[in-house]
Design a protein around this motif. Sequence first.
Motif, PDB file in Angstrom:
ATOM      1  N   GLU A  81       0.830  -1.206   0.000  1.00  0.00           N
ATOM      2  CA  GLU A  81       0.000   0.000   0.000  1.00  0.00           C
ATOM      3  C   GLU A  81       0.863   1.254   0.000  1.00  0.00           C
ATOM      4  OE1 GLU A  81      -3.322   2.302   2.794  1.00  0.00           O
ATOM      5  OE2 GLU A  81      -2.412   0.429   3.465  1.00  0.00           O
ATOM      6  N   SER A  82       0.422   2.268  -0.751  1.00  0.00           N
ATOM      7  CA  SER A  82       1.038   3.594  -0.696  1.00  0.00           C
ATOM      8  C   SER A  82      -0.066   4.636  -0.588  1.00  0.00           C
ATOM      9  CB  SER A  82       1.908   3.867  -1.926  1.00  0.00           C
ATOM     10  OG  SER A  82       1.125   3.936  -3.090  1.00  0.00           O
ATOM     11  N   ARG A  83       0.250   5.747   0.100  1.00  0.00           N
ATOM     12  CA  ARG A  83      -0.701   6.844   0.250  1.00  0.00           C
ATOM     13  C   ARG A  83       0.009   8.155  -0.051  1.00  0.00           C
ATOM     14  NH1 ARG A  83      -2.882   5.438   6.334  1.00  0.00           N
ATOM     15  NH2 ARG A  83      -3.151   3.181   6.036  1.00  0.00           N
ATOM     16  N   LEU A  84      -0.623   8.987  -0.837  1.00  0.00           N
ATOM     17  CA  LEU A  84      -0.151  10.340  -1.083  1.00  0.00           C
ATOM     18  C   LEU A  84      -1.161  11.277  -0.431  1.00  0.00           C
ATOM     19  CD1 LEU A  84       1.681  12.456  -2.380  1.00  0.00           C
ATOM     20  CD2 LEU A  84       0.386  12.198  -4.492  1.00  0.00           C
ATOM     21  N   ILE A  85      -0.728  11.938   0.647  1.00  0.00           N
ATOM     22  CA  ILE A  85      -1.600  12.807   1.431  1.00  0.00           C
ATOM     23  C   ILE A  85      -1.176  14.246   1.224  1.00  0.00           C
ATOM     24  CG2 ILE A  85      -2.440  13.356   3.754  1.00  0.00           C
ATOM     25  CD1 ILE A  85      -1.497  10.522   4.586  1.00  0.00           C
ATOM     26  N   SER A  86      -2.126  15.137   0.949  1.00  0.00           N
ATOM     27  CA  SER A  86      -1.808  16.557   0.840  1.00  0.00           C
ATOM     28  C   SER A  86      -2.855  17.365   1.596  1.00  0.00           C
ATOM     29  CB  SER A  86      -1.746  17.007  -0.626  1.00  0.00           C
ATOM     30  OG  SER A  86      -2.986  16.834  -1.275  1.00  0.00           O
ATOM     31  N   LEU A  87      -2.385  18.445   2.214  1.00  0.00           N
ATOM     32  CA  LEU A  87      -3.255  19.336   2.981  1.00  0.00           C
ATOM     33  C   LEU A  87      -2.920  20.767   2.588  1.00  0.00           C
ATOM     34  CD1 LEU A  87      -5.359  19.782   5.244  1.00  0.00           C
ATOM     35  CD2 LEU A  87      -3.438  19.861   6.859  1.00  0.00           C
ATOM     36  N   ASP A  88      -3.942  21.522   2.185  1.00  0.00           N
ATOM     37  CA  ASP A  88      -3.764  22.899   1.728  1.00  0.00           C
ATOM     38  C   ASP A  88      -4.146  23.894   2.806  1.00  0.00           C
ATOM     39  OD1 ASP A  88      -2.970  21.989  -0.739  1.00  0.00           O
ATOM     40  OD2 ASP A  88      -4.901  22.354  -1.716  1.00  0.00           O
ATOM     41  N   ALA A  89      -3.518  25.049   2.760  1.00  0.00           N
ATOM     42  CA  ALA A  89      -3.913  26.161   3.630  1.00  0.00           C
ATOM     43  C   ALA A  89      -5.381  26.488   3.383  1.00  0.00           C
ATOM     44  CB  ALA A  89      -3.043  27.378   3.343  1.00  0.00           C
ATOM     45  N   GLY A  90      -6.102  26.764   4.458  1.00  0.00           N
ATOM     46  CA  GLY A  90      -7.502  27.154   4.349  1.00  0.00           C
ATOM     47  C   GLY A  90      -8.483  26.021   4.216  1.00  0.00           C
ATOM     48  N   SER A  91      -7.997  24.773   4.120  1.00  0.00           N
ATOM     49  CA  SER A  91      -8.896  23.641   3.890  1.00  0.00           C
ATOM     50  C   SER A  91      -9.142  22.867   5.181  1.00  0.00           C
ATOM     51  CB  SER A  91      -8.308  22.697   2.844  1.00  0.00           C
ATOM     52  OG  SER A  91      -9.150  21.572   2.651  1.00  0.00           O
ATOM     53  N   TRP A  92     -10.360  22.383   5.349  1.00  0.00           N
ATOM     54  CA  TRP A  92     -10.684  21.490   6.455  1.00  0.00           C
ATOM     55  C   TRP A  92     -10.341  20.044   6.121  1.00  0.00           C
ATOM     56  CZ3 TRP A  92     -11.825  23.782  10.903  1.00  0.00           C
ATOM     57  CH2 TRP A  92     -12.434  25.036  10.900  1.00  0.00           C
ATOM     58  N   LEU A  93      -9.975  19.764   4.860  1.00  0.00           N
ATOM     59  CA  LEU A  93      -9.880  18.382   4.398  1.00  0.00           C
ATOM     60  C   LEU A  93      -8.540  18.078   3.750  1.00  0.00           C
ATOM     61  CD1 LEU A  93     -13.410  18.210   2.751  1.00  0.00           C
ATOM     62  CD2 LEU A  93     -12.773  17.301   4.987  1.00  0.00           C
ATOM     63  N   ASN A  94      -8.010  16.897   4.052  1.00  0.00           N
ATOM     64  CA  ASN A  94      -6.854  16.342   3.347  1.00  0.00           C
ATOM     65  C   ASN A  94      -7.323  15.657   2.070  1.00  0.00           C
ATOM     66  OD1 ASN A  94      -4.424  16.193   5.550  1.00  0.00           O
ATOM     67  ND2 ASN A  94      -6.402  15.845   6.548  1.00  0.00           N
ATOM     68  N   ARG A  95      -6.496  15.696   1.051  1.00  0.00           N
ATOM     69  CA  ARG A  95      -6.741  14.918  -0.167  1.00  0.00           C
ATOM     70  C   ARG A  95      -5.795  13.730  -0.142  1.00  0.00           C
ATOM     71  NH1 ARG A  95      -4.905  13.961  -5.268  1.00  0.00           N
ATOM     72  NH2 ARG A  95      -6.447  13.863  -6.947  1.00  0.00           N
ATOM     73  N   THR A  96      -6.301  12.523  -0.371  1.00  0.00           N
ATOM     74  CA  THR A  96      -5.463  11.327  -0.261  1.00  0.00           C
ATOM     75  C   THR A  96      -5.699  10.382  -1.427  1.00  0.00           C
ATOM     76  OG1 THR A  96      -5.414  11.465   2.149  1.00  0.00           O
ATOM     77  CG2 THR A  96      -4.882   9.347   1.183  1.00  0.00           C
ATOM     78  N   GLU A  97      -4.584   9.933  -2.010  1.00  0.00           N
ATOM     79  CA  GLU A  97      -4.601   8.915  -3.054  1.00  0.00           C
ATOM     80  C   GLU A  97      -4.055   7.624  -2.457  1.00  0.00           C
ATOM     81  OE1 GLU A  97      -2.281  10.228  -6.344  1.00  0.00           O
ATOM     82  OE2 GLU A  97      -3.377  12.100  -6.596  1.00  0.00           O
ATOM     83  N   VAL A  98      -4.820   6.549  -2.561  1.00  0.00           N
ATOM     84  CA  VAL A  98      -4.425   5.255  -2.016  1.00  0.00           C
ATOM     85  C   VAL A  98      -4.274   4.267  -3.165  1.00  0.00           C
ATOM     86  CG1 VAL A  98      -5.028   3.409  -0.400  1.00  0.00           C
ATOM     87  CG2 VAL A  98      -5.726   5.763   0.077  1.00  0.00           C
ATOM     88  N   ARG A  99      -3.207   3.458  -3.076  1.00  0.00           N
ATOM     89  CA  ARG A  99      -2.950   2.482  -4.139  1.00  0.00           C
ATOM     90  C   ARG A  99      -2.388   1.207  -3.499  1.00  0.00           C
ATOM     91  NH1 ARG A  99      -1.560   2.926  -9.828  1.00  0.00           N
ATOM     92  NH2 ARG A  99      -0.227   1.179 -10.468  1.00  0.00           N
ATOM     93  N   TYR A 100      -2.852   0.059  -4.004  1.00  0.00           N
ATOM     94  CA  TYR A 100      -2.336  -1.235  -3.565  1.00  0.00           C
ATOM     95  C   TYR A 100      -1.749  -1.945  -4.787  1.00  0.00           C
ATOM     96  CZ  TYR A 100      -5.376  -0.374   0.469  1.00  0.00           C
ATOM     97  OH  TYR A 100      -5.988   0.170   1.572  1.00  0.00           O
ATOM     98  N   ASP A 101      -0.447  -2.233  -4.737  1.00  0.00           N
ATOM     99  CA  ASP A 101       0.214  -2.893  -5.863  1.00  0.00           C
ATOM    100  C   ASP A 101       0.599  -4.325  -5.534  1.00  0.00           C
ATOM    101  OD1 ASP A 101       0.318  -0.873  -7.960  1.00  0.00           O
ATOM    102  OD2 ASP A 101       1.606   0.254  -6.591  1.00  0.00           O
ATOM    103  N   GLY A 102       0.106  -4.865  -4.420  1.00  0.00           N
ATOM    104  CA  GLY A 102       0.444  -6.220  -4.019  1.00  0.00           C
ATOM    105  C   GLY A 102      -0.770  -7.111  -3.945  1.00  0.00           C
ATOM    106  N   ALA A 103      -0.782  -7.950  -2.928  1.00  0.00           N
ATOM    107  CA  ALA A 103      -1.853  -8.927  -2.765  1.00  0.00           C
ATOM    108  C   ALA A 103      -3.115  -8.256  -2.234  1.00  0.00           C
ATOM    109  CB  ALA A 103      -1.402 -10.025  -1.812  1.00  0.00           C
TER     110      ALA A 103
END
Length: 376
Positions: free
Chosen positions: A231-253
Motif C-alpha cells: 500500500e502507498s498513500r499520497l496525502i496533501s493538505l492545503d492552507a484554508g482547507s478542512w480536508l486532506n486529499r489522499t490517493e491510495v494504491r495497492y500494488d500487491g496482494a
Amino acid sequence: MMRTPLIYAAAAGLLAACTPAKTTITVGNDSDLAADGEMVEVRVGDVPGLAAMLPNAVLSCGDEVDLPYQVTHDSLLIFRATVGAHSSAVYTISEGTPAAVDTLAWGRLFPERLDDMAWENDRSAYRAYGPALQATGFKGFGYDVWTKCVPHRVVEQRMFDDKKRGISFHVDHGEGMDVYDVGATLGAGTAALIDSTGAIVYPWDFTEYEVLDRGPLRFAVRLQYGDSTKESRLISLDAGSWLNRTEVRYDGAVPEGARIAPGIVVHTPADSAYTFGEGFMGYADPTDNAENGNGTIYVGVVAPEATAMRYEPLAEPEGKAIGHILAESPYSAGSTYTYLWGSGWSKGGIADAEAWNKVLADAAYRLKHPLTITVK
C-alpha cells in the motif's frame, strides 16, 4: 476521481514583448457555490514564460498585489482564489520580487516521538503513526486529529513542550490539544480494504515516507506500508482547507472480491452523531475525556465514488470505540483511489454538526462543479 478540481483551457500565444513580462489567469466559477479562498492549480508549463520568471514572480488580483503562491514538487503553481457564484476573477503574474509568505501548511517526521508523521494547516493538525511505534507492538492503524483554534503552526512547539518541558499536549493550553481517541481503529478517515466477508483489513503503521511539499500553502507526503498489499498513500493538505486529499494504491496482494472504504471510528451509540449525505459522511466525536469540557471534534470523509455507506460495529469494543462508519467503493489492484478526509473543532471554527455537514456537502459539490482555468 479528478486529480484536481479544475478544468484547463490554456490559450495559445506568447507573452507580449514588454517589460515586465506579464500573463493572466482567469478563474471561472459556473456553479451556484461561491469559492472563498479555494486552492487552484495551474501547471507551470501552461503559463507562458512563468518558468523563466520563477522565483521572481508576483501574483496579483485587482488591487490585491503580491498574493501568496507556491510551486509544488510536481510543478504546479497553486494559489487561493476567491470567485463569486457564476462569476470569474482575473489573476496576473508579472516579474518582480515576491514578499515572504507565512508557512501555513507544514509537517515533518518526529523520530523523537516514535516516528510520528505530523502535519497541519491553519485549521487542524494530524498524525500518522510510524515504524518506531509499531515496533512497540502498538497497532496505530488510523489517522489522529490534533485540534487547533489558532491559524499559526503549533505542532512543533507542542511536541517540544510535551517531551522537553513536561507540558502535555493532551491538555488545552489555549491553542488546542490532542484529545482524539484512535486506538486500534481507522481513526479519522483512514481508507482500508474490505474483504469479501465485509471485514476491515486493517493496515499497520507506515514503514517508509517521503515529504514532497512543506508549504507555505501545501504540505504533501507519500507513505509506504510494508505488508503484502504494498500500500502507498499520497496525502496533501492545503492552507484554508478542512480536508486532506489522499490517493491510495495497492500494488500487491489484494483479497479476491475486496472493496475499499475510508472509515471513521465511532465512540458513541447515538445514531444521530453521524450523517450519511450525497458523497460524504460526517461524525460528531465526543472527544477523549469529554467531561473536561473539551468540546466536539467533527470528522468527515468526502467520497464521491462510494456506492454504499454503512455503520459497522466492532466485534469487540476497542477502548471506547464501538464501530466505524464506512464509505465503500469497488477497487481493483493497481488502481488509485482518491478521497478527502479531515476534521474541525467546536472550539476552533465549527459551530455545530450542521455547519460541519455543510463543509462536507460543499466539498462534494465542488468536486462535481470544478472551477475552470484559462491562461492568456
